[in-house]
Every structure is written in structure tokens, then in C-alpha cells.
Design a protein around this motif. Sequence first.
Motif, PDB file in Angstrom:
ATOM      1  N   GLU A  34      -5.235  -0.752   4.550  1.00 44.27           N
ATOM      2  CA  GLU A  34      -4.322   0.241   5.138  1.00 44.27           C
ATOM      3  C   GLU A  34      -3.503  -0.281   6.314  1.00 44.27           C
ATOM      4  O   GLU A  34      -2.487   0.324   6.664  1.00 44.27           O
ATOM      5  N   ASN A  40       0.817  -1.229   0.000  1.00 43.17           N
ATOM      6  CA  ASN A  40       0.000   0.000   0.000  1.00 43.17           C
ATOM      7  C   ASN A  40       0.847   1.275   0.000  1.00 43.17           C
ATOM      8  O   ASN A  40       0.306   2.375  -0.177  1.00 43.17           O
ATOM      9  N   ILE A  52      -0.797   5.090  -0.347  1.00 40.88           N
ATOM     10  CA  ILE A  52      -1.336   5.709   0.874  1.00 40.88           C
ATOM     11  C   ILE A  52      -0.213   6.389   1.646  1.00 40.88           C
ATOM     12  O   ILE A  52       0.826   5.765   1.858  1.00 40.88           O
TER      13      ILE A  52
END
Lengths: 411, 411
Positions: free
Chosen positions: B233, A143, A147
Amino acid sequence: MPIVTSWVASANSALTDFPLNNLPYGVFDDGRGARMGVAIGESILDVARVDHGQDPALFAEPSWNAVMAAGPELWAALRARLTELLSEPAHRDAVAPHLVEAGAVRLLMPFRVSEYTDFYSSRDHATNVGTMFRGVENALPPNWLHIPIGYNGRASSVVVSGTPVVRPHGQLKGPEETAPRFGPSERFDIELEMGAIVGTPSSGPISVAEADAHIFGYVLLNDWSARDIQAWEYQPLGPFQAKATATTISPWIVTAAALAPFRTDAPERELPLLPYLREPGPMLYDIALEVGLTPEGGDETVIARTNSNTLYYSAAQQLAHHSSSGCPMRVGDLLGSGTISGPDRDSRGSLLELSWGGKEPISLQGGGTRTFIEDGDTLTLRGAAQGDGYRIGFGACSGQLLPARRPDTPT
Amino acid sequence: MPIVTSWVASANSALTDFPLNNLPYGVFDDGRGARMGVAIGESILDVARVDHGQDPALFAEPSWNAVMAAGPELWAALRARLTELLSEPAHRDAVAPHLVEAGAVRLLMPFRVSEYTDFYSSRDHATNVGTMFRGVENALPPNWLHIPIGYNGRASSVVVSGTPVVRPHGQLKGPEETAPRFGPSERFDIELEMGAIVGTPSSGPISVAEADAHIFGYVLLNDWSARDIQAWEYQPLGPFQAKATATTISPWIVTAAALAPFRTDAPERELPLLPYLREPGPMLYDIALEVGLTPEGGDETVIARTNSNTLYYSAAQQLAHHSSSGCPMRVGDLLGSGTISGPDRDSRGSLLELSWGGKEPISLQGGGTRTFIEDGDTLTLRGAAQGDGYRIGFGACSGQLLPARRPDTPT
């Protein structure tokens, strides 16, 4: 942009952190109580006592939160007025009596931290740590390029430069041990970071451009970290007590206005960012950073030099992401950049990386080596943006590590 | 302990959440401004207006933080005086004019949340989630039986019961997708929890016994969670935006004093706890808990029933661990227990577990099924400790999910 000269002579030096172009905001106590101050050369302006042109209520409490809450128009007006007062000789007689010697005061927390979030936005840092923990093939989490990874830290543990830090206890379990034990951290570390301070609140998702306008200013930030506590506790919910002992910030809030001339572009994107994270212009800053380590009674060794322009995500992108879920953001929220490491060995922003997990001790100038911090060591972050004949500095962000206390010692 | 009778007749019912044994603290607004209140049967006592025997300054601001900060002796004195005022008929004439009808007021946040920490202290919950994500062999993380695992949440997103919650946007990436997209969460969930409120600050490590004495009271807590945002996340630094949209608490702080008769022992320890986490006596509470789901315009289905006595770690152990690194704890810190699940299918405290990751939809009474929350659904937590002819309840902890807003909608 050249230096703006002041009638305060020490502010016109090319070496001061605090020329008139800077005007950073802090809180000081000269023995007559805590008050809001503005650094100018080797002096501090007792701002509430001069004709600043704003509501005196904004200066009633010794913190900059009320000024931040008053909004960007007031920020600009106050900065313009302070520039006028400190540049025009006509104001000297009225203003000079309210300058105090910076060397003679104690600097306090410049603002009340509402909440503290720490990010993980340096690609070299994430790659280094990932390589150590998961191997070079899986260094960057899947990720990471999408992010600005972050986690909530602990606002109550944020302290101002100069505050001693006590080596923490915690649960420790080495790879060879069958059960954890409770004892003093044996791998206590620093993290060289920048901190962004939210000055404008929001109650829903905001864009990167809006987020950028909401940031009041920046500090240097050292997120002290107990690597051994962290290694044992962090799965599955992330770092917790490893990061809760202390986070030290520099005493001066350098405003976004002062740093505006030092904007730089983000590095090239390996993968396209989702639209809500795309930046409308250069959002990073060219700020040279360094870390000094001073053993008790010894001389300082600069152990790392890097730059905040190496970050992959800006504070504005971090704040936009933070708000994306509808998370309310408040005046005084503090956003750490995450450890800032550059590509070279001596540009790594933590001892974990500098000593490669403790395997490669670094040498100190006065003799001796370090893997992690030893009792009595003082760690100092410094940072400055270099202008044409002047620098925009932050002052030192410093703390000494004191030995662990027995857990049954009264506090 | 039997019911303590009051001259407020509705407080003597075996079915009210608020007999005189309870005396929970909240904040209400009856249209004449926000004020501190004490629930008694179907009424609320406007506490600042009666002869409560304490410094009026403690009631100047509509939150219970000042009372908490005043310390345990004052907590006991205030509770004793309120019991006297509401039990002895001699006080009726002076006190009755300051009772307002609970049904006619709006309930507000009972205290200012300093910081919010969420734990993970239900063994069945951790086992269920671990089984879904890592398989039954690796369900419980290796540290789980040693550490009350926790992470820092977001205090700014804590809201009082009755506040609508907007379905959040976030980065989503299914296992089959090659890149993330930004959109409304498709797996929005509840977490049935208890919240403990720190009433006494600390600045260094404290024992479990000290921690227990520092807790002022408890609320019900629903930590709304976007499971799809979380899945993408949370590695490596833990949940962040998945948990930042909202956390709903019940409007009444039920004091530790009111819950004292309902103490229960922790479950047997599979592995011995380190000394700093050992409890000196029973530290859990026997509080029956349930979750109701009400589709828009439909009838409520109770989808889960469990008990806070199934937790593995108490709030006192969580707080002792939280302080172990030297982390300063402050008045108004909120500690969530983590989702409380029991061993049976209908005792699971989240839809993630109830629908086993969305694979086994649950049936609703009025027809229809649910895997995760749908727009318009209202989720309501309830909880009470059952005494001899009375109950100590918390009031409802409720919130309706509103549809996602387009991210460019002004907020």
C-alpha cells in the motif's frame, strides 16, 4: 424529485444553494454567541430555539457532533421535523422569529473534526500527477486500481471557509540544488475535493453498504498543498508538512439524505475489485464543482470545472477500506476524496495539474497569469447537485492566501 | 542525583520503576470507577483525594489532559507538592489512606490522544529498512539527514498496555503474485518506540527550545505494523492501514521533569542541520529499552535491547519540524520516535530487522523460532533510565496478538 416549497420565500428560488430539499447543518455567530443553524434560502434557522422535537442536550454545544452521535433514526426524525416546520404555514408564527439573516452572521466550524484522512481517488488526478513525476508509462501506481489509496492528514489544521491561510515555510530543494534550504513555499496550491463526515462509529471492519450508512454528510474541501515541500519530504513515508498548514471546508454539512436523489454509478472497473470493496449500488454523487481564483482587488476567474461523479472510489469504499485493518472510526472523522480532476484540461482540480507542474501558466480574466497561488489570491470552491428546478449547494469554500511570516514572528 | 526517599517503603527499592524521583501519571480503576493516579513504588496515589493544592476541576475527568493544559508552572507546582506529600512523614496519616495497591487495579489510557504522529528518527532503523528495500547503496533516503521524517498516524487506534490486538486483514500481494488478495496479515510486527506527549499547544512555527518546553512527558510505544500490507500500500502516499490496527502505549506518563537528569547529546551530525532544527543543548535521553516475546503458555525471551540515546532526532526537533508549516499542535498530541534500533543485531527494534525481512529466524529460549509474530504471542516493551541507586521506569507496554477474525464476524 421536485422542489419542496417553503414559507421562507428565498428558499424557493431555483438559484439558491439552500432550498427546503437541502437543509444543511452549520454553526453561526450573529454576535450573540455560537449556535447551531440550518440554512434555508437566505436565512439561517436558530435550530435550538424551535420545537425540533429532540433532546435539547443535542444542541447544547455549538457543533453537530452530538446530533451525529445520536444515530440515523434521529437524523431522519430531525430532518422530517425541520421540513415540517419550514414548509407548513401553520408553523410560521412560531418559527419565523428564530430565522436570522445569513448575510449578517459569521459561519464557524460546523463540527469537531476527530481525525482527517485524505484519499487519492480521482483517476485523472492520479494519472496527471503520476505522469508529471514518473512519466506516462508509470503514471498510475500498481496498487491504484485495487486500493483506495489514502493517508492520514492533520485534523488540527482543518478550518472553515473564510479563514485566511498563511503561506508556509518549509524545507525546499530544487533538482539543481545540492542541499535543502528553509523558506516560504514557492509552489503553494489548492486541491479541489469533497469531504465525507463519519456520523456512526465503528470498531472493526465494515462493509461498503455499512460504511455508506455511516456517512452523515458531505462538505467541499480544499486541501492546501505546498508542492515544493511535498516533493522533497514525501519519500518514503508520504506527504506530511506539505499538507499541514490548512485544509478549508465549506461551512455547511450537506446531509447524505439531501444528496440521495443524485446518486450515480462508479465508472467501469478496469480490474475487478476485491469483494470487500465492491459497491452494492450507485455510491457516487452527481455534484458539479468549480474553482474560482480572485487576485487581491481583482475579478474572479473560474479556473476549473469538474464533477464528483468522475471519482473512481466512493466515500463509502474509502471508509470500508479505512476500517479493514480494524482501525476504529469515530463520529466526526473527515474523509477527503482526493483532488477531483476530470479528463479535460480545464477540469483539473489543482494548479499543479492546470499549469502542468508550473510549465504552462493559466490566464486570468483581468489579465495576468498563474502557475501557483500568489499572495493575496482568494481561492473559492463551489459545488451543487442540480435537481428539477432547484439545486443542493454547499455554500462557498473560500480562503485568501496571506504572505509568509518571518519564522521568528511571534504567533 | 540520588534517590529521594519516601515513607512509602516500596518506593525506596533500587529495582522499582517508580521511586519518588519518578512520580509518573496514569489512570486506574480499582472497581470504583476510573481515576487519575500517581505511581509510587508498588502503590498508586489516588491524587484527587489528597491535598494536592490545585483546582479540583483538573481532576474531574479521568485523563491528564486538563493538567497538561494548565501549563508548565502548574506542572512544576503539582510535582513539588506530590514530592512533599510522599516524602514528609508528617503527611503520612492524611495521604496513606488514598494509596491503592498497584497489583489490584486495571490501568487505563492516561490521556486522550488528540492526534498521533509517527517519526522515523533512528538512523540504524532507517538504514536497515532501506537496505532491505532499496539496497545498501540507497539505504538512507536523500532527505533523511535533513528532515525528521514523519507521517500522521491514527489516534483512534492508540490503546493502553494490556489491550489485546487482533491480527488484521488487509490487501496482500507477494512479489510473485499477479493480483492482490484480501486476508490476514502474514508479517505482523512490532516497533519499539518512545512516545512524546505535547502538553502546551502552539499555533505556528516554534523553535526547538520552545518545543522541548512544550513536551509534558513520555511513554513507551509499540507501533504494531503489518509489513505485508505496508509493502503493497505504501507507494506513493505512505503507510496507512498497515499501521492502523493498534498502537500500544505504556500506562504511565513519565514527565520530562523526571527524565531531566538523563539528558544526552545527539550523535554527531554527518551534515549540518538547517538552523530551525539545531538543538540548543542535549535533547535526547539515556533510557535503556528492551523487547520481550512470550509465546502463549511459554517463557519470555528478550529479543532486543537498545537505548533511546541512539536516536538521530529528538522529540523536540520532531515537534519543531511538525510546527514548521504552521500546523497547529494541541494538548494530547502524541509523537512516536520511530522504531529505535541500535547498531548491533540484537539491538534492532522490530522483527522485520531482527529476522532481516523474515530470512533469518530468531531463536526463542523455550525452543522454537520467530520471523514475525505468531497468534498468542505477547510482546512487551520495557524501559528505564538508570540513576544513582534508583531507576525511572515506565511500567510494561504489553499486548497479546489474537488470531484474525473472519471479516464478516460482527464486531
